[in-house]
Design a protein around this motif. Sequence first.
Motif, short mmCIF file in Angstrom:
data_model
loop_
_atom_site.label_atom_id
_atom_site.label_comp_id
_atom_site.label_asym_id
_atom_site.label_seq_id
_atom_site.Cartn_x
_atom_site.Cartn_y
_atom_site.Cartn_z
N ILE A 120 0.86 -1.19 0.00
CA ILE A 120 0.00 0.00 0.00
C ILE A 120 0.89 1.23 0.00
CG2 ILE A 120 -1.75 1.27 1.30
CD1 ILE A 120 -2.53 -1.43 2.57
N GLY A 121 0.59 2.19 -0.87
CA GLY A 121 1.34 3.43 -0.89
C GLY A 121 1.59 3.95 -2.29
N GLN A 122 2.64 4.75 -2.43
CA GLN A 122 3.02 5.34 -3.72
C GLN A 122 4.21 4.59 -4.28
OE1 GLN A 122 3.02 9.65 -4.20
NE2 GLN A 122 5.12 9.52 -4.96
N THR A 123 4.07 4.14 -5.52
CA THR A 123 5.13 3.37 -6.16
C THR A 123 4.95 3.44 -7.68
OG1 THR A 123 6.25 1.22 -6.19
CG2 THR A 123 3.86 1.18 -6.08
N SER A 155 2.03 6.10 -8.99
CA SER A 155 0.67 6.34 -8.56
C SER A 155 0.52 5.84 -7.13
CB SER A 155 -0.31 5.61 -9.48
OG SER A 155 -1.63 6.03 -9.23
N GLN A 156 -0.59 6.18 -6.51
CA GLN A 156 -0.89 5.72 -5.16
C GLN A 156 -1.99 4.67 -5.23
OE1 GLN A 156 -1.87 9.31 -3.12
NE2 GLN A 156 0.21 10.08 -3.20
N GLY A 157 -1.82 3.58 -4.49
CA GLY A 157 -2.82 2.54 -4.52
C GLY A 157 -2.43 1.33 -3.71
N HIS A 174 -5.16 1.71 -8.46
CA HIS A 174 -4.49 2.97 -8.15
C HIS A 174 -5.34 4.16 -8.57
CE1 HIS A 174 -3.43 3.13 -12.43
NE2 HIS A 174 -3.11 1.86 -12.31
N ASP A 175 -4.83 5.35 -8.32
CA ASP A 175 -5.61 6.57 -8.54
C ASP A 175 -5.37 7.25 -9.89
OD1 ASP A 175 -3.10 7.60 -8.07
OD2 ASP A 175 -3.69 8.90 -6.42
N ILE A 187 -4.87 10.43 -16.99
CA ILE A 187 -5.94 9.53 -17.42
C ILE A 187 -6.53 8.93 -16.15
CG2 ILE A 187 -6.51 7.40 -18.65
CD1 ILE A 187 -4.12 7.96 -20.46
N GLN A 188 -7.82 9.06 -15.97
CA GLN A 188 -8.47 8.54 -14.76
C GLN A 188 -9.05 7.18 -15.01
OE1 GLN A 188 -8.39 10.04 -11.79
NE2 GLN A 188 -7.22 11.71 -12.68
#
Length: 189
Positions: A120-123, A155-157, A174-175, A187-188
Motif C-alpha cells: 500500500i502506498g506510492q510506487t 501512482s498511489q494505490g 491505483h488513482d 488519465i483517470q
Amino acid sequence: GQFYVDFSQVSDADVRAANLQGGLTAGWSDHFYLASPDGRFKLQLEGQMQIRWVYSYHDIPDRHRHGFENTRTKLTFSGHAFNPDLTYLVRGNFAREGGAFSLEDAWVQYRMNADWVVRIGQTKIPYGREELVSPARQLAVERSLVNENTNFGRSQGVELIYARDDWKVLFMVHDGIEDNLGGFGQIQN
C-alpha cells in the motif's frame, strides 16, 4: 596506572549494543543500518548519485557545450517493523535543477506467505520491465526513449504481488496514470 578492557569474549554486535543507549545496534551490512537487538525493527539507509560528464556539439554560435551533470541523487530509508514480514520504503530524489527534494516512493508491504505480498502506498505502476528496474541496476546510461514515452509513472494505490522463483505477477488498483505518450495529462480509471 593503565586501563585495559578485554573484549575478546564479547561479539562485535554486543559491543555496539553496549555502547548505544537502549541497546540499539548499528552497523554496515551492504548498507548502513540501525536495528533493535531482538531484530524486530530495522532502519536501513541508502543513497544513489549518478554523475556523468557530457559533451555536445551544435550548429549554433556556442557550438561546444560540456560539463558534469548530476543525473540522479536519491536518498532511501527502508527496513522492517515488528517482524521481517512487515517492510517499508521511503525514497526521495533531489531535482537536477535547483536541488528541490521530492518524494518518489513511499509504501508499506506485508508478506502474507512465501508467494503473496500486499503493498500500500506510492510506487511505480507495474507496467514495463525496463521502467520497473531501478536506475541503480540499469545496464545502460539511461532507459530507452520508447520506455520514456510509454511508461505510466508513479501512482498511489494497493498492489497485490504473487511471486515464485522464476516469475512474478503484479495486480494494482491505483488513482490514475500519467499519459507520457501524448503528454495530455492525467488519465483517470
